[in-house]
Design a protein around this motif. Sequence first.
Motif, short mmCIF file in Angstrom:
data_model
loop_
_atom_site.label_atom_id
_atom_site.label_comp_id
_atom_site.label_asym_id
_atom_site.label_seq_id
_atom_site.Cartn_x
_atom_site.Cartn_y
_atom_site.Cartn_z
N PHE A 30 34.92 26.20 5.67
CA PHE A 30 34.09 25.04 5.35
C PHE A 30 32.68 25.58 5.15
O PHE A 30 32.11 26.16 6.07
CB PHE A 30 34.08 24.01 6.48
N LYS A 35 41.36 29.19 2.03
CA LYS A 35 40.97 28.06 1.19
C LYS A 35 39.50 27.77 1.46
O LYS A 35 39.07 27.72 2.61
CB LYS A 35 41.85 26.86 1.51
N VAL A 82 36.30 25.32 1.10
CA VAL A 82 35.97 23.90 0.95
C VAL A 82 34.46 23.72 1.12
O VAL A 82 33.89 24.10 2.14
CB VAL A 82 36.72 23.05 1.99
N TYR A 114 38.48 25.06 -3.23
CA TYR A 114 39.71 24.29 -3.03
C TYR A 114 39.43 22.80 -2.98
O TYR A 114 40.22 21.99 -3.43
CB TYR A 114 40.38 24.76 -1.74
N ASP A 115 38.28 22.44 -2.41
CA ASP A 115 37.93 21.02 -2.28
C ASP A 115 36.43 20.90 -2.09
O ASP A 115 35.73 21.90 -1.89
CB ASP A 115 38.68 20.40 -1.09
N ILE A 172 33.86 18.11 -0.01
CA ILE A 172 33.80 16.96 0.89
C ILE A 172 32.34 16.52 1.04
O ILE A 172 31.51 17.29 1.53
CB ILE A 172 34.39 17.30 2.27
N LEU A 180 38.40 12.65 9.30
CA LEU A 180 38.58 13.30 8.00
C LEU A 180 38.56 14.82 8.14
O LEU A 180 39.38 15.51 7.54
CB LEU A 180 37.50 12.85 7.01
N LEU A 181 37.67 15.35 8.96
CA LEU A 181 37.61 16.79 9.19
C LEU A 181 38.92 17.30 9.76
O LEU A 181 39.48 18.29 9.30
CB LEU A 181 36.44 17.14 10.11
N GLU A 240 41.88 15.88 9.55
CA GLU A 240 42.93 15.73 8.53
C GLU A 240 42.87 16.85 7.49
O GLU A 240 43.89 17.41 7.11
CB GLU A 240 42.82 14.37 7.84
N LYS A 241 41.67 17.15 7.02
CA LYS A 241 41.51 18.20 6.01
C LYS A 241 41.89 19.56 6.59
O LYS A 241 42.56 20.36 5.94
CB LYS A 241 40.07 18.24 5.46
N GLU A 290 45.67 19.67 6.79
CA GLU A 290 46.25 19.76 5.44
C GLU A 290 46.06 21.15 4.84
O GLU A 290 46.99 21.71 4.26
CB GLU A 290 45.58 18.71 4.55
N TYR A 291 44.91 21.73 5.00
CA TYR A 291 44.58 22.99 4.34
C TYR A 291 45.05 24.23 5.10
O TYR A 291 45.00 25.33 4.58
CB TYR A 291 43.09 23.10 4.06
#
Length: 119
Positions: A50, A75, A77, A97-98, A100, A108-109, A111-112, A115-116
């Motif tokens: 991140f 990944k 982000v 990759y994404d 945010i 949300l953090l 969940e991401k 997921e990642y």
Amino acid sequence: MAKILIIEDNATMGEGMLEILQKEGYVVDLAYKGQQGITLLKRSHYDLIFCDMRLTDISGLEVLAEHQSIQSKAKFVFITAFGNIELAVECIKKGAYDFIPKPFTPKLLREKALEYTQK
């Protein structure tokens, strides 16, 4: 458990993210500068990064380019308070990759991250 690198120059934001992710069981490193994050990238393997878009020493895009040059499989982000659709598209085209937008919720953090980091 997955290993995550946070590159965030806002101490309150970075430490909050660190605490949230550590409570989920992740191994987490925190860098407050882009160059510090690059040093950590060169020393260790990460599953997820991140990275703030606007750091005090170098841009998040510079960190992304370095991440790609060392062929990290993590990944990548971006997180930013200064985002818009055009910037998000540019970041994805450059290999992120994404993207945010800040502020984001702890949920949300989590969940991401889940997921990642799933293989």
